[in-house]
Design a protein around this motif. Structure first.
Motif, PDB file in Angstrom:
ATOM      1  N   ARG A 129      16.955  40.382 -32.466  1.00 51.95           N
ATOM      2  CA  ARG A 129      17.538  41.441 -31.644  1.00 51.95           C
ATOM      3  C   ARG A 129      17.045  41.629 -30.244  1.00 51.95           C
ATOM      4  O   ARG A 129      17.825  41.818 -29.467  1.00 51.95           O
ATOM      5  CB  ARG A 129      17.334  42.573 -32.368  1.00 51.95           C
ATOM      6  CG  ARG A 129      18.300  42.892 -33.555  1.00 51.95           C
ATOM      7  CD  ARG A 129      18.303  44.371 -34.043  1.00 51.95           C
ATOM      8  NE  ARG A 129      16.999  44.803 -34.560  1.00 51.95           N
ATOM      9  CZ  ARG A 129      16.550  44.476 -35.806  1.00 51.95           C
ATOM     10  NH1 ARG A 129      17.357  44.068 -36.722  1.00 51.95           N
ATOM     11  NH2 ARG A 129      15.273  44.974 -36.183  1.00 51.95           N
ATOM     12  N   ALA A 130      15.620  41.207 -30.147  1.00 53.28           N
ATOM     13  CA  ALA A 130      15.266  41.423 -28.904  1.00 53.28           C
ATOM     14  C   ALA A 130      15.691  40.597 -27.897  1.00 53.28           C
ATOM     15  O   ALA A 130      15.842  40.577 -26.617  1.00 53.28           O
ATOM     16  CB  ALA A 130      13.512  41.361 -28.759  1.00 53.28           C
ATOM     17  N   THR A 131      16.010  39.056 -28.338  1.00 51.00           N
ATOM     18  CA  THR A 131      16.420  37.968 -27.552  1.00 51.00           C
ATOM     19  C   THR A 131      17.791  37.878 -27.255  1.00 51.00           C
ATOM     20  O   THR A 131      18.376  37.167 -26.671  1.00 51.00           O
ATOM     21  CB  THR A 131      15.825  36.832 -27.934  1.00 51.00           C
ATOM     22  OG1 THR A 131      16.172  36.504 -29.272  1.00 51.00           O
ATOM     23  CG2 THR A 131      14.274  36.580 -28.010  1.00 51.00           C
ATOM     24  N   ARG A 132      18.649  38.745 -28.329  1.00 51.17           N
ATOM     25  CA  ARG A 132      20.031  38.723 -27.994  1.00 51.17           C
ATOM     26  C   ARG A 132      20.364  39.213 -26.707  1.00 51.17           C
ATOM     27  O   ARG A 132      20.120  40.086 -26.165  1.00 51.17           O
ATOM     28  CB  ARG A 132      20.658  39.498 -29.228  1.00 51.17           C
ATOM     29  CG  ARG A 132      22.317  39.274 -29.371  1.00 51.17           C
ATOM     30  CD  ARG A 132      22.614  40.129 -30.524  1.00 51.17           C
ATOM     31  NE  ARG A 132      22.269  39.740 -31.867  1.00 51.17           N
ATOM     32  CZ  ARG A 132      21.946  40.564 -32.778  1.00 51.17           C
ATOM     33  NH1 ARG A 132      22.291  41.768 -32.824  1.00 51.17           N
ATOM     34  NH2 ARG A 132      21.505  40.031 -33.853  1.00 51.17           N
ATOM     35  N   ARG A 133      21.718  38.590 -26.270  1.00 48.11           N
ATOM     36  CA  ARG A 133      22.139  39.159 -25.009  1.00 48.11           C
ATOM     37  C   ARG A 133      22.953  40.258 -25.190  1.00 48.11           C
ATOM     38  O   ARG A 133      23.712  40.613 -26.056  1.00 48.11           O
ATOM     39  CB  ARG A 133      22.899  37.799 -24.194  1.00 48.11           C
ATOM     40  CG  ARG A 133      22.374  36.826 -23.643  1.00 48.11           C
ATOM     41  CD  ARG A 133      23.079  36.002 -22.895  1.00 48.11           C
ATOM     42  NE  ARG A 133      24.009  35.375 -23.633  1.00 48.11           N
ATOM     43  CZ  ARG A 133      24.819  34.463 -23.472  1.00 48.11           C
ATOM     44  NH1 ARG A 133      25.206  34.068 -22.258  1.00 48.11           N
ATOM     45  NH2 ARG A 133      25.533  33.953 -24.250  1.00 48.11           N
ATOM     46  N   PRO A 134      22.731  41.361 -24.467  1.00 51.46           N
ATOM     47  CA  PRO A 134      23.776  42.215 -24.468  1.00 51.46           C
ATOM     48  C   PRO A 134      25.216  42.073 -24.416  1.00 51.46           C
ATOM     49  O   PRO A 134      25.703  40.989 -23.795  1.00 51.46           O
ATOM     50  CB  PRO A 134      23.438  43.447 -23.479  1.00 51.46           C
ATOM     51  CG  PRO A 134      22.760  42.356 -22.061  1.00 51.46           C
ATOM     52  CD  PRO A 134      22.254  41.271 -23.212  1.00 51.46           C
ATOM     53  N   PRO A 135      26.171  42.686 -25.367  1.00 48.83           N
ATOM     54  CA  PRO A 135      27.558  42.518 -24.981  1.00 48.83           C
ATOM     55  C   PRO A 135      28.114  42.661 -23.588  1.00 48.83           C
ATOM     56  O   PRO A 135      27.594  43.354 -22.845  1.00 48.83           O
ATOM     57  CB  PRO A 135      28.150  43.611 -26.004  1.00 48.83           C
ATOM     58  CG  PRO A 135      27.323  44.506 -26.209  1.00 48.83           C
ATOM     59  CD  PRO A 135      25.642  44.077 -25.753  1.00 48.83           C
ATOM     60  N   MET A 136      28.979  41.722 -23.368  1.00 49.13           N
ATOM     61  CA  MET A 136      29.732  41.823 -21.951  1.00 49.13           C
ATOM     62  C   MET A 136      30.753  43.007 -22.002  1.00 49.13           C
ATOM     63  O   MET A 136      31.468  43.385 -23.227  1.00 49.13           O
ATOM     64  CB  MET A 136      30.473  40.454 -21.985  1.00 49.13           C
ATOM     65  CG  MET A 136      29.741  39.353 -21.817  1.00 49.13           C
ATOM     66  SD  MET A 136      30.669  37.628 -21.591  1.00 49.13           S
ATOM     67  CE  MET A 136      31.295  38.419 -20.083  1.00 49.13           C
ATOM     68  N   PRO A 137      30.838  43.640 -20.985  1.00 46.82           N
ATOM     69  CA  PRO A 137      31.619  44.946 -20.646  1.00 46.82           C
ATOM     70  C   PRO A 137      32.826  44.543 -20.784  1.00 46.82           C
ATOM     71  O   PRO A 137      33.735  43.364 -20.859  1.00 46.82           O
ATOM     72  CB  PRO A 137      31.084  45.646 -19.426  1.00 46.82           C
ATOM     73  CG  PRO A 137      30.321  44.567 -18.848  1.00 46.82           C
ATOM     74  CD  PRO A 137      29.875  43.474 -19.966  1.00 46.82           C
TER      75      PRO A 137
END
Length: 131
Positions: free
Chosen positions: A123-131
């Motif tokens: 979870r910490a290395t996952r990229r945030p979702p694109m807007p």
């Protein structure tokens, strides 16, 4: 300190339910909680089941049975036994560790901790979702 591994004869003895000396206690814990613990449990059961089924197949063929029917019967028996062995592998590992002085459920608790830590790391290395 490196974990001391049993030699091949001791390992085989251990696979058939024998108790290793106390010097291998840490290896037994590693055997029950490492990433490949389920594969190790499957190999253990395979080593225990295969000779019995081999003898059973030989007896069925020698007694004059049709070898395809004997082979099919032994294969179905193997699948049922293997399914039950894998279904109860976590309990089997936990009870094996109790014989080496670890508290009941220790391996399951350590595996759950490792799984939670791995999930948090992902979870910490996952990229945030694109807007």
């Amino acid at each position: 300190m490196a974990i001391r591994r049993p030699n091949p004869l001791l390992w085989l003895y251990y696979q058939y339910g024998g108790r290793l000396p106390a010097a291998y206690r840490e290896w037994v814990l590693h055997d029950g909680i490492c990433r490949t613990w389920m594969l190790r449990a499957a190999v253990r059961r395979l080593l225990q089941i295969a000779p019995i089924l081999g003898v059973l197949l030989a007896i069925l063929v020698v007694l004059g049975g049709s070898w395809p029917i004997a082979l099919g019967s032994v294969l179905l028996g193997f699948l049922v036994l293997f399914r039950f062995a894998l279904a109860y592998s976590a309990e089997s590992v936990d009870s094996r560790l109790v014989r080496y002085g670890y508290p009941p459920g220790h391996a399951s608790a350590l595996r759950q901790q490792a799984a939670k830590a791995e999930a948090a790391r992902r979870r910490a290395t996952r990229r945030p979702p694109m807007p």
